[in-house]
Design an enzyme around this catalytic site. Structure first.
Site, mmCIF file in Angstrom:
data_model
loop_
_atom_site.group_PDB
_atom_site.id
_atom_site.type_symbol
_atom_site.label_atom_id
_atom_site.label_comp_id
_atom_site.label_asym_id
_atom_site.label_seq_id
_atom_site.Cartn_x
_atom_site.Cartn_y
_atom_site.Cartn_z
ATOM 1 N N GLY A 230 0.895 -1.240 0.674
ATOM 2 C CA GLY A 230 -0.130 -0.052 -0.413
ATOM 3 C C GLY A 230 1.088 1.405 0.388
ATOM 4 O O GLY A 230 0.387 2.606 0.047
ATOM 5 N N GLY A 269 3.384 -3.177 -4.092
ATOM 6 C CA GLY A 269 3.670 -3.306 -5.514
ATOM 7 C C GLY A 269 3.618 -2.159 -6.357
ATOM 8 O O GLY A 269 4.605 -1.458 -6.620
ATOM 9 N N ARG A 270 2.593 -1.111 -6.201
ATOM 10 C CA ARG A 270 2.807 0.422 -6.750
ATOM 11 C C ARG A 270 4.199 0.956 -6.676
ATOM 12 O O ARG A 270 5.090 0.909 -7.496
ATOM 13 C CB ARG A 270 1.594 1.368 -5.904
ATOM 14 C CG ARG A 270 1.640 2.646 -7.082
ATOM 15 C CD ARG A 270 0.653 3.158 -6.191
ATOM 16 N NE ARG A 270 -0.666 2.807 -6.290
ATOM 17 C CZ ARG A 270 -1.547 2.515 -6.026
ATOM 18 N NH1 ARG A 270 -1.679 3.311 -7.323
ATOM 19 N NH2 ARG A 270 -2.304 2.194 -5.603
ATOM 20 N N ARG A 306 -6.367 3.274 -14.849
ATOM 21 C CA ARG A 306 -6.990 3.520 -13.584
ATOM 22 C C ARG A 306 -7.385 5.614 -13.745
ATOM 23 O O ARG A 306 -8.556 5.621 -12.784
ATOM 24 C CB ARG A 306 -5.517 4.173 -13.048
ATOM 25 C CG ARG A 306 -4.408 2.943 -12.831
ATOM 26 C CD ARG A 306 -3.505 2.435 -12.668
ATOM 27 N NE ARG A 306 -3.459 3.509 -10.631
ATOM 28 C CZ ARG A 306 -3.732 4.680 -10.144
ATOM 29 N NH1 ARG A 306 -3.504 5.723 -10.473
ATOM 30 N NH2 ARG A 306 -3.978 4.290 -8.996
ATOM 31 N N CYS A 337 -14.544 4.129 -27.690
ATOM 32 C CA CYS A 337 -16.367 4.156 -27.430
ATOM 33 C C CYS A 337 -16.374 4.094 -25.936
ATOM 34 O O CYS A 337 -17.642 3.632 -25.843
ATOM 35 C CB CYS A 337 -16.515 3.910 -28.573
ATOM 36 S SG CYS A 337 -16.138 3.195 -29.927
#
Ligand code: LLP
Length: 412
Positions: A230, A269-270, A306, A337
């Site tokens: 996190g 992760g991020r 995102r 679209c």
């Protein structure tokens, strides 16, 4: 500049069509090492959350930097194993695991299957019995802590689907007591993603450490405490904390609470990959419609979801040098679209460049990409030592057409 080289030159060398992701593997590995250094000599494991970026070169670079992996499916588990990550450095999480996933994790003898509900205790036990093996498990606790982040990525509060509620822990302990085939090696939690302060994280850690202490009073020492991932990054709005600040905070708290001997596990992760990747897109055209100036690019929400899903802002910048000093504000949109296929308004050179880049796209970019509208998946360029390159091309539009056409029809 990217990995010490002008991005334009690097793209020229790679000869890649747009849209494409570009990743700096050396910077990812360096961030992983900086995070680990925050633990100093406390026993720890940085289990990289593969869901953020599962490309082989990324997972291998982080494994070489000493990381294990947190995986969320059997496929991610296979990927980690095939990337050379030691089974005993892998944790499997997930709120709804299939028997096949549990069986594979037991068979590979991974560090821990994280039990996400009371009912999973009996389920994993049954699979262990069937396999004739003992399964290593942790309990993922929902510590009921509110994290200050987007609602879609807050996971440790009372209304989230994740983990075992504090109230249900006695039942979980009772189930575990009936399951000698399960070896409980620790407790875990994960409060949410993109945390830009250590507050909620450390509050949850404190609760976990207290629970560990309670459990250990009667059952002896646990091997590890998994505090989850996190760690936030700076998407342009600022992020005052670095991953190593979380490690330092955990280490100090663990020492203060007498948890120093337990192995401290984190699952970022991020933070290990997000800042070290960009998405490069070609500019397809501009138009003026009512009061708005639009810039149409060849990357869409299928390539980087995102912004559409969380209202996330990935800074858009010109890649090619501008001819003059004039600038204009454009709404940057993709070809899909959907009105949500919109990256937001950015000030860019006028006339616009031939290509733009979208920053901080190394995490949850490619892994959340889709073939929507029959679009190919973007190419990926990996930059290694001394500017060496490799290129990944998977999921072409032609493959997609074939795969859809080849679905058999019943008689009509
Ligand atoms: N551990 C568990 C159990 C997780 O579920 C996650 C992420 C992580 C670790 C890693 O979290 P991180 O360090 O990356 O924040 N798609 C969203 C993020 C979803 C995160 C899901 N779980 C986004 O693009 O912001």
């Amino acid at each position: 500049m990217f990995a010490g080289e002008p991005l334009v030159d690097l793209l020229g060398r790679a000869g890649c069509p747009t849209p494409c992701y570009v990743y700096d593997l050396g910077a990812m590995a360096a961030e992983a090492r900086a995070l680990a250094a925050g633990f100093e000599d406390a026993p720890h494991l940085v289990a990289y959350a593969v869901k953020a970026n599962s490309a082989g070169p990324v997972v291998r670079a982080l494994a070489a930097a000493g990381c294990g992996c947190e995986v969320g499916s059997a496929a991610e588990l296979e990927l980690a194993l095939a990337s050379g990550v030691a089974p005993r450095a892998i944790l499997l999480s997930g709120v709804a695991k299939s028997d096949a996933e549990i069986d594979r994790a037991i068979g590979a003898d991974i560090l821990a299957i994280q039990l996400d509900s009371v009912s999973e205790v009996a389920r994993v036990r049954a699979r262990a019995v069937a396999a004739g093996r003992r399964a290593r498990v942790t309990l993922r606790v929902n510590p009921d802590v509110e994290a200050d982040t987007h609602a879609h990525i807050a996971t440790g509060h009372g209304e989230a689907k994740f983990g075992i509620a504090l109230d249900d822990l006695p039942e979980a302990w009772a189930e575990l007591a009936r399951a000698p085939e399960l070896a409980l090696c620790g407790l875990g939690g994960h409060v949410g993603s993109q945390l830009v302060s250590t507050d909620a994280y450390l509050r949850a850690a404190e609760r976990l450490f207290e629970l560990v202490r309670e459990r250990e009073r009667e059952h002896g020492p646990l091997e590890l405490v998994d505090l989850g991932g996190g760690f936030g990054i700076d998407y342009g709005q600022g992020c005052p904390v670095r991953p190593a600040d979380f490690a330092r905070g955990i280490r100090l708290l663990a020492a203060r609470m007498g948890m120093g001997r337990r192995r401290l596990v984190v699952e970022p992760g991020r933070a290990l990959v997000g800042p070290f990747g960009v998405l490069v897109a070609g500019v397809l055209g501009t138009k003026r419609s009512y009061a708005q100036r639009w810039l149409m690019i060849d990357a869409g929400m299928n390539d980087l979801l995102r912004p559409a899903l969380y209202g996330a802002r990935h800074r858009v910048e010109a890649l090619d040098t501008a001819t003059g000093n004039a600038r204009a504000t454009y709404r940057v949109v993709g070809p899909v679209c959907e009105s949500a296929d919109d990256f937001g308004a950015f000030e860019l050179p006028d006339p616009p460049p031939e290509r733009v880049l979208l920053r901080d796209a190394g995490a949850y970019g490619y892994t959340m990409a889709s073939h929507y509208n029959g679009r190919a998946l973007p190419a990926e360029i990996f930059v290694g030592r001394g500017g060496t390159l490799s290129v990944g091309r998977t999921g072409s539009a032609a493959d997609w057409v074939r795969s859809r056409v080849d679905v058999p029809s019943p008689p009509l």
